[in-house]
Design a protein around this motif. Sequence first.
Motif, short mmCIF file in Angstrom:
data_model
loop_
_atom_site.label_atom_id
_atom_site.label_comp_id
_atom_site.label_asym_id
_atom_site.label_seq_id
_atom_site.Cartn_x
_atom_site.Cartn_y
_atom_site.Cartn_z
N ALA A 1 -93.94 -84.03 -29.97
CA ALA A 1 -93.23 -82.53 -29.56
C ALA A 1 -93.88 -82.33 -28.28
CB ALA A 1 -93.66 -81.65 -30.79
N VAL A 2 -93.02 -81.40 -27.75
CA VAL A 2 -93.52 -80.80 -26.33
C VAL A 2 -93.56 -79.31 -26.36
CG1 VAL A 2 -91.06 -80.64 -25.55
CG2 VAL A 2 -93.16 -81.01 -23.92
N SER A 3 -94.61 -78.84 -25.90
CA SER A 3 -94.70 -77.37 -25.59
C SER A 3 -95.67 -77.20 -24.52
CB SER A 3 -95.15 -76.61 -27.01
OG SER A 3 -95.20 -75.28 -26.84
N ASP A 4 -95.45 -75.82 -24.00
CA ASP A 4 -96.44 -75.38 -23.03
C ASP A 4 -97.67 -74.35 -23.85
OD1 ASP A 4 -98.17 -74.10 -20.89
OD2 ASP A 4 -96.43 -73.20 -20.20
N PHE A 5 -98.27 -75.17 -24.35
CA PHE A 5 -99.38 -74.14 -25.45
C PHE A 5 -100.15 -73.24 -24.91
CE2 PHE A 5 -98.81 -78.33 -27.76
CZ PHE A 5 -98.14 -77.96 -28.67
N ASP A 6 -100.61 -73.23 -23.76
CA ASP A 6 -101.17 -72.13 -22.87
C ASP A 6 -100.33 -71.31 -21.92
OD1 ASP A 6 -101.27 -74.29 -21.32
OD2 ASP A 6 -103.25 -74.22 -20.86
N ASN A 7 -99.34 -71.32 -21.74
CA ASN A 7 -98.17 -70.73 -21.14
C ASN A 7 -98.88 -70.84 -19.63
OD1 ASN A 7 -96.50 -70.00 -23.25
ND2 ASN A 7 -97.65 -68.18 -23.72
N ASP A 8 -99.24 -72.05 -19.19
CA ASP A 8 -99.58 -72.22 -17.68
C ASP A 8 -98.59 -72.80 -16.91
OD1 ASP A 8 -99.98 -74.67 -18.43
OD2 ASP A 8 -101.88 -75.09 -17.90
#
Length: 596
Positions: A474-481
């Motif tokens: 799964a993919v995500s921008d976990f730290d919103n950078d």
Amino acid sequence: MSRFTNPFRVASPIELKAIRLSRQAGSASLALLLTGLSLLGIGCSPSSPSPISPAAEGTNANLKAAHSTVWFQEFSDPAGFRFEHTSGHREKFLMPEINTGGVGVLDFDNDGLFDIFCVQGGSLYPDATNAPSHKLFRNTGGFRFVDVTAQSGLPTKANGYGMGVACGDANNDGSVDIFITQVGSNRLYLNQRNGTFRDVTREAGLLSDGWATSAAWVDYDRDGFLDLLVAHYLEWTLQSEVECFSRGGRPDYCSPLNYQTPAKSRLYRNRGNGTFQDVTDTSGLGGAVGTGLGVGTADFNGDGWPDFYVANDAMPNHLWINQRDGTFKNEAMLRGCAVNAIGLSEAGMGVAVVDLMGRGQWDLFITHLANEFNRIYTGSNGWFKDHTTPKGPGATSWAYTGFGVVFSDFNNDGLTDLYVANGRVRYGPTDLDPNSPYAEPNQLLRGIGPGEFEPVQPLDATLPTLLASSRGLAVSDFDNDGKQDLVVANRDNRFHLLKNIATPIGHFVTLRLLNPSGRDAIGSVVEVTSGGRTQRKQVQPNEGYCSSNDPRLHFGLGTHARPEQVVIHWFNGPSQSLGPLDGDRVHVIKQNGPSR
């Protein structure tokens, strides 16, 4: 713990040499097969260049310098993320044990930080007690996670044998719910909007049996409520297990064809009152059986209604075309995506729906077994063609068994990259990890043009290379950078949390689309134009293999600071044109409402 478990196993220099030799052998087989296809007039044209072998890659200093880059850092321990999967393997080789392992990304508390749900296998034996269960990790910011399973209302002990997860808003309350596929009854956990979940499987009418794998939330009848498509693999029981053997006559896992018990995919219609109706047979899906492992949904033929694709293992795939009256027809063979170009079924695992060539058409990418290509079927208004090329997304996959798949722009250069989670299902000729015979390296392919890719070094873009029997991804921008991170589900191993550290990095824009009720606008399509080039993506987090992605749409912009135009084709609504939008930020856009 399984005797195959070896957390955070990395490849030694000797093992990496074995990987290189394996890749060279795969490239040789690839060249022979492409030559044969050319002689038959299938696939690549006779004038197409030969595939680039690993040895040839090393002779081009400029090419080598361009992709000898570490993109990810294994970050589980610093992030406080620790989940260890177990298949429950004992002496017998029970078929579900080799396929288990999914992972989901969701923002269950609506704080703008995406959390992780880990699917546990457990045990298939009735005498097992205190088998471990699934876990929910809350993102607390700063790339840190906390295990909140105990206080979330989710089970802390196994209540089934887990396979996968699909995250979606079942009741249109603006909070995401969790649907877990299992061997035995699946489970639906409804978000209570206070940090907890409640098991509503029975009251929702979703009690089931059988062996479910991947699932997807999709509003197939366009009534505003998300329905459930659930792939099934085999009609399997502990008593129906058979014995199989592989390398040197050793006991091993079987092919699904050994069982001769393919199953129906199931479709559940959301009534809009908290309950679901099983419409498998009345919808037409009950008219065909298969060994379903991966699912993909999209409006493939452009009529405004969602269609379904199911990847079957060693059987022809299914393409269910929506007839707009509650029924579907399987047109995969007619439309060119049931079997490969030479008419052979392949071991379909994971599925991704992607506009790979930037043509405004949905293509299908399916991961396969070693000695098969991961395959791209390019689409044209719902008609497909097996598109095998030397620089295509499957050209370097010959030596590996692919499961999870993610297309994303990991370095924000405006070109789509590809990450594939690999892991064997049977013993190979040699073990890359002596303690985990099904382990393989994952692969990152860097986008170099529309539909064209090249491998990076190391193979999985981490240093050192990680070896595991990977399944879900799964993919995500976990730290919103602005950089896309990954979480990898590993069978009989710890899950890997991969923080994106790619440099240099371009500009980006990320869009979260919400429908009027506040749920993710599944089925909506976005076109982003920057620098004269248009990228197209759809909102559908439930794809890959037994996994669920971040529903936000991420677009790399390269050197362009902002998108010049954004066109949103709302599902069940008119199109909307925006722009230019500010770059390097996340935009939350609500249909018929304010954006932020």
